[in-house]
Scaffold this active site. Structure first.
Site, PDB file in Angstrom:
ATOM      1  N   ASP A   8       9.005 -10.767  -1.174  1.00 29.42           N
ATOM      2  CA  ASP A   8       8.772  -9.546  -1.947  1.00 29.42           C
ATOM      3  C   ASP A   8       8.123  -9.915  -3.272  1.00 29.42           C
ATOM      4  OD1 ASP A   8      10.023  -8.241   0.088  1.00 29.42           O
ATOM      5  OD2 ASP A   8      11.813  -7.684  -1.040  1.00 29.42           O
ATOM      6  N   ASP A 134      13.509   3.372   5.891  1.00 31.89           N
ATOM      7  CA  ASP A 134      14.474   2.874   4.923  1.00 31.89           C
ATOM      8  C   ASP A 134      15.611   3.888   4.833  1.00 31.89           C
ATOM      9  OD1 ASP A 134      12.698   0.785   4.462  1.00 31.89           O
ATOM     10  OD2 ASP A 134      11.669   1.885   2.875  1.00 31.89           O
TER      11      ASP A 134
END
Length: 249
Positions: A8, A134
């Site tokens: 990330d 998500d």
């Protein structure tokens, strides 16, 4: 099942967030280039890169990321800030192995329909397009997990399937960044609802025991980030697991 190492990126730095909270950031003293080299030298061929700036519609990272990605022959699963069909095509044409679509697919009612018409052919969607879901307490979140969707989780999965998309990246936000184990119950529900989806699990993996649990419920793969950075799962563990997965398929 195989393991996909995750990287990330926030403000050009390798980081991990806790529960998707940009105020709870752990920054690691390693560059994107160095992480890619570590994985490549240990036999990994597929990595997962997320532009956390892009997820919030801040595209200041994109050129940096694209420049780094162009220099590697690794297969890249890429997401964060992909807001148009043209961007999806640009990425796939440039050699990105898989493109993750999330927020735009939730907020733009015509996006998935248009993407299906543009990208789907004989198995093409499953190979190139990943739909991100998500989830926080079975509520779909988007825009860097800051907004909630009224669309019911299973209804959304069904709609994607009808349009030809059947590879999903599901992040259990309750588990993400906590190192407390994967969202087994959530993944079981998804697979019971749609047994034939290709499910990529994300969030909470902290040990090889978590990997084994995910393997037992037949997820296709899992994304692992923080556990690798903090040496709870070694890069050698990833290599050995993936090699074994290849030989037993």
């Amino acid at each position: 099942m195989y393991i996909i190492p995750a990287i990330d990126i926030l403000n050009k730095k390798v980081v991990r967030l806790r529960e998707g909270d940009y105020q709870q950031v752990t920054q690691y003293d390693v560059s994107l280039e160095e992480m890619i080299e570590r994985y490549q030298s240990n036999g990994t061929e597929l990595i997962h890169i997320i532009d956390l700036n892009g997820a919030k519609s801040d595209f200041s990272n994109q050129q940096y990321l694209f420049d780094v990605i162009k220099k590697t022959d690794m297969k890249i699963q890429y997401g964060g800030g992909i807001r148009s069909i043209d961007k999806v095509k640009e990425l796939t044409d440039a050699g990105i192995f898989r493109v993750i679509v999330g927020t735009q697919a939730i907020t733009n009612p015509t996006f998935l329909d248009e993407l299906s018409k543009t990208m789907c052919g004989a198995n093409k969607c499953s190979d190139q397009i990943v739909v991100a879901i998500d989830v926080l307490d079975e509520v779909i979140k988007y825009s860097g997990w800051m907004e909630s969707s009224p669309i019911k989780l299973m209804d959304y999965v069904d709609r994607c399937l009808q349009l030809g998309f059947y590879r999903f990246l599901c992040t259990d936000i309750n588990k993400d960044g906590k190192m407390g184990g994967a969202g087994i119950d959530l993944y079981k529900k998804l697979l019971e609802h749609s047994p034939f989806i290709k499910l990529i699990a994300s969030g909470g993996v902290s040990s090889m025991q978590d990997i084994e649990q995910l393997s037992k419920i037949k997820v296709e793969s899992c994304v692992v980030g923080k556990a690798i950075y903090e040496n709870r799962i070694t890069i050698e563990d990833v290599k050995n697991w993936n090699l074994n997965a290849l030989t037993t398929m």
